[in-house]
Design a protein around this motif. Sequence first.
Motif, PDB file in Angstrom:
ATOM      1  N   VAL A  96       0.818  -1.225   0.000  1.00 53.09           N
ATOM      2  CA  VAL A  96       0.000   0.000   0.000  1.00 53.09           C
ATOM      3  C   VAL A  96       0.850   1.273   0.000  1.00 53.09           C
ATOM      4  O   VAL A  96       2.057   1.240   0.273  1.00 53.09           O
ATOM      5  CB  VAL A  96      -0.937   0.035   1.238  1.00 53.09           C
ATOM      6  N   ASP A  97       0.214   2.377  -0.331  1.00 50.29           N
ATOM      7  CA  ASP A  97       0.771   3.716  -0.129  1.00 50.29           C
ATOM      8  C   ASP A  97      -0.044   4.365   0.988  1.00 50.29           C
ATOM      9  O   ASP A  97      -1.271   4.292   0.983  1.00 50.29           O
ATOM     10  CB  ASP A  97       0.647   4.571  -1.392  1.00 50.29           C
ATOM     11  N   VAL A  98       0.661   5.002   1.940  1.00 52.29           N
ATOM     12  CA  VAL A  98      -0.048   5.656   3.045  1.00 52.29           C
ATOM     13  C   VAL A  98       0.114   7.169   2.910  1.00 52.29           C
ATOM     14  O   VAL A  98       1.236   7.673   2.794  1.00 52.29           O
ATOM     15  CB  VAL A  98       0.494   5.183   4.412  1.00 52.29           C
ATOM     16  N   TYR A  99      -1.007   7.845   2.881  1.00 50.45           N
ATOM     17  CA  TYR A  99      -1.014   9.314   2.828  1.00 50.45           C
ATOM     18  C   TYR A  99      -1.383   9.845   4.200  1.00 50.45           C
ATOM     19  O   TYR A  99      -2.355   9.411   4.821  1.00 50.45           O
ATOM     20  CB  TYR A  99      -2.017   9.828   1.792  1.00 50.45           C
ATOM     21  N   VAL A 100      -0.569  10.777   4.709  1.00 47.23           N
ATOM     22  CA  VAL A 100      -0.856  11.411   5.985  1.00 47.23           C
ATOM     23  C   VAL A 100      -1.130  12.883   5.716  1.00 47.23           C
ATOM     24  O   VAL A 100      -0.303  13.563   5.099  1.00 47.23           O
ATOM     25  CB  VAL A 100       0.305  11.245   6.977  1.00 47.23           C
ATOM     26  N   THR A 157       3.355   9.494   2.471  1.00 50.43           N
ATOM     27  CA  THR A 157       4.327   9.356   3.556  1.00 50.43           C
ATOM     28  C   THR A 157       5.013   7.996   3.516  1.00 50.43           C
ATOM     29  O   THR A 157       6.191   7.877   3.810  1.00 50.43           O
ATOM     30  CB  THR A 157       3.629   9.550   4.918  1.00 50.43           C
ATOM     31  N   LEU A 158       4.275   6.961   3.178  1.00 46.29           N
ATOM     32  CA  LEU A 158       4.859   5.619   3.083  1.00 46.29           C
ATOM     33  C   LEU A 158       4.498   5.066   1.715  1.00 46.29           C
ATOM     34  O   LEU A 158       3.335   4.808   1.422  1.00 46.29           O
ATOM     35  CB  LEU A 158       4.271   4.713   4.168  1.00 46.29           C
ATOM     36  N   GLU A 159       5.515   4.870   0.887  1.00 46.27           N
ATOM     37  CA  GLU A 159       5.279   4.376  -0.464  1.00 46.27           C
ATOM     38  C   GLU A 159       5.643   2.893  -0.509  1.00 46.27           C
ATOM     39  O   GLU A 159       6.648   2.483   0.071  1.00 46.27           O
ATOM     40  CB  GLU A 159       6.145   5.173  -1.452  1.00 46.27           C
ATOM     41  N   ASP A 160       4.838   2.091  -1.191  1.00 47.50           N
ATOM     42  CA  ASP A 160       5.090   0.650  -1.312  1.00 47.50           C
ATOM     43  C   ASP A 160       5.336   0.018   0.057  1.00 47.50           C
ATOM     44  O   ASP A 160       6.305  -0.715   0.259  1.00 47.50           O
ATOM     45  CB  ASP A 160       6.282   0.380  -2.242  1.00 47.50           C
ATOM     46  N   PHE A 161       4.476   0.314   0.990  1.00 46.49           N
ATOM     47  CA  PHE A 161       4.562  -0.205   2.363  1.00 46.49           C
ATOM     48  C   PHE A 161       4.087  -1.656   2.326  1.00 46.49           C
ATOM     49  O   PHE A 161       2.933  -1.930   2.001  1.00 46.49           O
ATOM     50  CB  PHE A 161       3.684   0.665   3.247  1.00 46.49           C
ATOM     51  N   GLU A 162       5.004  -2.568   2.663  1.00 48.49           N
ATOM     52  CA  GLU A 162       4.703  -3.990   2.470  1.00 48.49           C
ATOM     53  C   GLU A 162       4.092  -4.638   3.701  1.00 48.49           C
ATOM     54  O   GLU A 162       4.403  -4.261   4.820  1.00 48.49           O
ATOM     55  CB  GLU A 162       5.991  -4.728   2.081  1.00 48.49           C
ATOM     56  N   PRO A 163       3.245  -5.650   3.483  1.00 48.23           N
ATOM     57  CA  PRO A 163       2.660  -6.368   4.623  1.00 48.23           C
ATOM     58  C   PRO A 163       3.770  -6.961   5.485  1.00 48.23           C
ATOM     59  O   PRO A 163       4.787  -7.413   4.965  1.00 48.23           O
ATOM     60  CB  PRO A 163       1.848  -7.490   3.983  1.00 48.23           C
ATOM     61  N   GLU A 200      -4.877   8.026   4.975  1.00 49.96           N
ATOM     62  CA  GLU A 200      -5.585   7.287   3.935  1.00 49.96           C
ATOM     63  C   GLU A 200      -4.632   6.214   3.397  1.00 49.96           C
ATOM     64  O   GLU A 200      -3.472   6.494   3.121  1.00 49.96           O
ATOM     65  CB  GLU A 200      -5.984   8.211   2.795  1.00 49.96           C
ATOM     66  N   VAL A 201      -5.132   5.018   3.288  1.00 50.83           N
ATOM     67  CA  VAL A 201      -4.333   3.902   2.793  1.00 50.83           C
ATOM     68  C   VAL A 201      -4.872   3.507   1.423  1.00 50.83           C
ATOM     69  O   VAL A 201      -6.060   3.186   1.282  1.00 50.83           O
ATOM     70  CB  VAL A 201      -4.389   2.705   3.767  1.00 50.83           C
ATOM     71  N   PHE A 202      -3.979   3.567   0.404  1.00 52.09           N
ATOM     72  CA  PHE A 202      -4.352   3.201  -0.961  1.00 52.09           C
ATOM     73  C   PHE A 202      -3.569   1.969  -1.393  1.00 52.09           C
ATOM     74  O   PHE A 202      -2.480   1.700  -0.880  1.00 52.09           O
ATOM     75  CB  PHE A 202      -4.022   4.331  -1.946  1.00 52.09           C
ATOM     76  N   GLU A 203      -4.107   1.279  -2.351  1.00 57.67           N
ATOM     77  CA  GLU A 203      -3.336   0.234  -3.015  1.00 57.67           C
ATOM     78  C   GLU A 203      -2.095   0.903  -3.602  1.00 57.67           C
ATOM     79  O   GLU A 203      -2.173   2.028  -4.108  1.00 57.67           O
ATOM     80  CB  GLU A 203      -4.187  -0.359  -4.139  1.00 57.67           C
ATOM     81  N   ASP A 231     -10.250   5.215  -4.934  1.00 58.46           N
ATOM     82  CA  ASP A 231     -10.776   5.169  -3.567  1.00 58.46           C
ATOM     83  C   ASP A 231      -9.735   4.563  -2.629  1.00 58.46           C
ATOM     84  O   ASP A 231      -9.073   3.591  -2.985  1.00 58.46           O
ATOM     85  CB  ASP A 231     -12.031   4.290  -3.516  1.00 58.46           C
ATOM     86  N   PRO A 232      -9.601   5.116  -1.428  1.00 58.65           N
ATOM     87  CA  PRO A 232      -8.691   4.497  -0.454  1.00 58.65           C
ATOM     88  C   PRO A 232      -9.248   3.161   0.046  1.00 58.65           C
ATOM     89  O   PRO A 232     -10.457   2.948   0.041  1.00 58.65           O
ATOM     90  CB  PRO A 232      -8.628   5.526   0.667  1.00 58.65           C
ATOM     91  N   ILE A 233      -8.334   2.281   0.467  1.00 58.27           N
ATOM     92  CA  ILE A 233      -8.755   1.015   1.084  1.00 58.27           C
ATOM     93  C   ILE A 233      -9.291   1.298   2.489  1.00 58.27           C
ATOM     94  O   ILE A 233     -10.289   0.739   2.913  1.00 58.27           O
ATOM     95  CB  ILE A 233      -7.566   0.024   1.181  1.00 58.27           C
ATOM     96  N   ILE A 234      -8.577   2.171   3.220  1.00 60.17           N
ATOM     97  CA  ILE A 234      -8.992   2.539   4.575  1.00 60.17           C
ATOM     98  C   ILE A 234      -8.721   4.025   4.768  1.00 60.17           C
ATOM     99  O   ILE A 234      -7.734   4.554   4.253  1.00 60.17           O
ATOM    100  CB  ILE A 234      -8.164   1.840   5.689  1.00 60.17           C
ATOM    101  N   THR A 235      -9.558   4.686   5.542  1.00 58.51           N
ATOM    102  CA  THR A 235      -9.239   6.025   6.027  1.00 58.51           C
ATOM    103  C   THR A 235      -9.427   6.026   7.525  1.00 58.51           C
ATOM    104  O   THR A 235     -10.149   5.209   8.086  1.00 58.51           O
ATOM    105  CB  THR A 235     -10.138   7.117   5.417  1.00 58.51           C
TER     106      THR A 235
END
Lengths: 243, 271
Positions: B41-45, B50-56, B73-76, B85-89
Amino acid sequence: MLGAVLTHRMIAWTITAAILAAVIGAGATMLLADTPVELTAASDTATPQATPAPTPTPTPTPADDTAEPRTATPSPPKVDTKSALLDDVNAEQEPSPTQLRVDAIGISDSPIDAVGIEPDGSMEIPTDVSRIGWYEYGPAPGEPEGSAVLTAHIDNRTQGKGVFYDLDALDPGDVVEVGMSDGTSRTFVVHEVRQIPKVELPTGKLFRRDGPARLALITCGGEFDSSSRHYRDNLVVLAKPAD
Amino acid sequence: MRTRLIALMAIALMVVFAPAAMASSHTGLVTVVHGIPGATVDVYVNGDLTLEDFEPGTITDPLELPEDTYDMEVFEAGADPDADDPIITGSADLTAGANVSVVAYLDADGAPTLGVFANDTSKLKAGDARVTIRHTAAAPAVDILVGGEPTFTDLANGDEVVADLPAGTIEAAVALAGTTDPVIGPADVDLAEGVNTIVYAIGSAEDGTLDLLVQTISGLHEAPTGVESGLGGLKAAEQQRAAQLPWAIALASIALLGAGAGVRRAVLSRR
């Protein structure tokens, strides 16, 4: 007509004043820029972790289409990540100290055991007075930071003199060598020998895990209280890594 | 007109001074944990990547941030945040001095969610370790088995338990509540002295992706209370003897002198 001119002039003045205010304001901000930063630093150091951990309010919301457009609001810097998988996290074994050699007081390759804490909260010490205890929760001798601690009983009623019996005879400049479990050896040079009342022993400093690398050798000294069967003082030898 | 002028000046000043006034004087620590298997995922703050290609299965280093409310916001990975659309906000309130973990995980039904957990950073007694166990897996309530024994029971998704215990390695396993048949583990978990070891049960029972993640917070140690390194009193006795020696010699000398004088007197009196 006149009214219109006046109004236009007034608008012009207003804009000029606003620009002036902005320029003055910007100048003032630049002049003041250092002050808030200093205040911030001072108040931060004054209360490190002093506030109790408050309870954050988790407010997860389902994903929807109403996400606001991206703006240039202040955000954290980009950060490093690491694996949190159990196998990657479980600590690797660092080399540990196995024997001590101090030629100046006749200690030649005395065995060292990793020790922890007694039930009363004091450091565990091998009951065999010929063995030395290394405080395994702190740094190992030779780690780049902090104080590695080795202790041994000075004596025992039945076993007699311990390996650290003559520790008080060490002088600044004497060499201390620690053999490690990986076969290497680390050399330290004594720079301080002190007798300290036990009640004043600066345990926070002697057992610190950060700061300059050093080795502390600790045993007992001073008067013996025959009713409690304990010495009143600790003898502390501090040594620095040899270059 | 004059009032409007003053108002405009005031606005101009506010705009200029606003950034300085916003510089917060207190900070907290935030660690982001990715506990959703299979989704990079990519995490937007606050709207910034803020976090690109954040791996499980990965976590961030602790981030020191000013106290504030942060929208996340967490995106694929690679998604367009303006179009997709974000996966989670979610959002997190960060207070000064707090240490929190923001965790992307699956709720009991398997839906992605964001949780904010406060981490216990209070000091530990010398020799002790702290373990925190968080149920962040798509699974019903569970029991945590330590050494095969149910030790923490009936932990629901989103719950945590915290315990201080002597440092060492524990064998931990996760079983469905009321059972002792592990669904995760058993696995050895190192509980280092002076460290809060935070274990996350993650993944989905249904998808067979259950796993454990570990976050550690070190520096919670305290020093031993002292060093009791002498029980015999030999050294003290030796030092006492050494200190007494001059007196002993002096007393002996006096005695000898006295004896000598006595002998002399005896000899003299015999004459």
